[in-house]
Enzyme design. Structure first.
Site, PDB file in Angstrom:
ATOM      1  N   VAL A  62       0.842  -1.198   0.000  1.00 35.62           N
ATOM      2  CA  VAL A  62       0.000   0.000   0.000  1.00 35.62           C
ATOM      3  C   VAL A  62       0.878   1.249   0.000  1.00 35.62           C
ATOM      4  O   VAL A  62       1.897   1.297   0.687  1.00 35.62           O
ATOM      5  CB  VAL A  62      -0.897   0.026   1.259  1.00 35.62           C
ATOM      6  CG1 VAL A  62      -1.711   1.305   1.337  1.00 35.62           C
ATOM      7  CG2 VAL A  62      -1.804  -1.181   1.308  1.00 35.62           C
ATOM      8  N   CYS A  63       0.452   2.270  -0.751  1.00 37.53           N
ATOM      9  CA  CYS A  63       1.088   3.587  -0.685  1.00 37.53           C
ATOM     10  C   CYS A  63      -0.014   4.650  -0.771  1.00 37.53           C
ATOM     11  O   CYS A  63      -1.163   4.372  -0.462  1.00 37.53           O
ATOM     12  CB  CYS A  63       2.138   3.753  -1.785  1.00 37.53           C
ATOM     13  SG  CYS A  63       1.456   3.850  -3.452  1.00 37.53           S
ATOM     14  N   ARG A  64       0.319   5.844  -1.218  1.00 33.77           N
ATOM     15  CA  ARG A  64      -0.674   6.916  -1.291  1.00 33.77           C
ATOM     16  C   ARG A  64      -1.656   6.703  -2.432  1.00 33.77           C
ATOM     17  O   ARG A  64      -2.860   6.818  -2.252  1.00 33.77           O
ATOM     18  CB  ARG A  64       0.042   8.267  -1.440  1.00 33.77           C
ATOM     19  CG  ARG A  64      -0.888   9.464  -1.442  1.00 33.77           C
ATOM     20  CD  ARG A  64      -0.086  10.763  -1.522  1.00 33.77           C
ATOM     21  NE  ARG A  64      -0.808  11.791  -2.218  1.00 33.77           N
ATOM     22  CZ  ARG A  64      -0.987  11.882  -3.536  1.00 33.77           C
ATOM     23  NH1 ARG A  64      -0.495  10.967  -4.324  1.00 33.77           N
ATOM     24  NH2 ARG A  64      -1.654  12.877  -4.068  1.00 33.77           N
ATOM     25  N   GLY A  66      -0.899   4.176  -5.267  1.00 37.55           N
ATOM     26  CA  GLY A  66      -0.710   2.906  -5.968  1.00 37.55           C
ATOM     27  C   GLY A  66       0.569   2.821  -6.778  1.00 37.55           C
ATOM     28  O   GLY A  66       0.956   1.737  -7.212  1.00 37.55           O
ATOM     29  N   MET A  90      -3.965   4.709  -0.513  1.00 30.93           N
ATOM     30  CA  MET A  90      -4.746   5.275   0.593  1.00 30.93           C
ATOM     31  C   MET A  90      -5.737   6.336   0.115  1.00 30.93           C
ATOM     32  O   MET A  90      -6.717   6.601   0.804  1.00 30.93           O
ATOM     33  CB  MET A  90      -3.808   5.861   1.656  1.00 30.93           C
ATOM     34  CG  MET A  90      -3.009   4.809   2.417  1.00 30.93           C
ATOM     35  SD  MET A  90      -4.028   3.579   3.269  1.00 30.93           S
ATOM     36  CE  MET A  90      -4.712   4.570   4.606  1.00 30.93           C
TER      37      MET A  90
END
Length: 99
Positions: A62-64, A66, A90
């Site tokens: 997971v990141c901000r 993708g 996110m």
């Protein structure tokens, strides 16, 4: 590369299913909130910290948005890990967060 939707991840988290999440955002981003139970390993530290992960375990990256998690997923796949990228990061997450 395998992908999973934020909705699928949320259902697993809320259903108390076993799910291993790795958040590759920077510390200041994680301070704003992360998925409950997620392990934080910034993308820049992933190469040196990949041994903290078990190759026999499936991880959702997971990141901000993708992009970084996609890079992390590709890198870990190349190194023999079982990983899935969470589409949209996110920004697309509608579940609860830990701060």
């Amino acid at each position: 590369m395998k992908n999973i939707t934020p909705e699928e991840v949320r259902k697993k988290v809320e259903g108390n299913e076993t799910i291993n999440i790795v958040d590759v955002r920077e510390p200041e981003e994680v301070e704003e909130g992360k998925i409950p139970g997620a392990k934080h390993i910034p993308l820049g530290s992933l190469d040196e910290r990949k041994d903290e992960l078990d190759k026999d375990t499936e991880y959702v990256m997971v990141c901000r948005s993708g992009g970084r998690s996609g890079k992390a997923t590709a890198f870990l796949e190349e190194n023999g890990y079982n990983v899935i990228n969470m589409d949209g990061g996110m920004l697309a997450w509608e579940g609860s967060v830990d701060k």
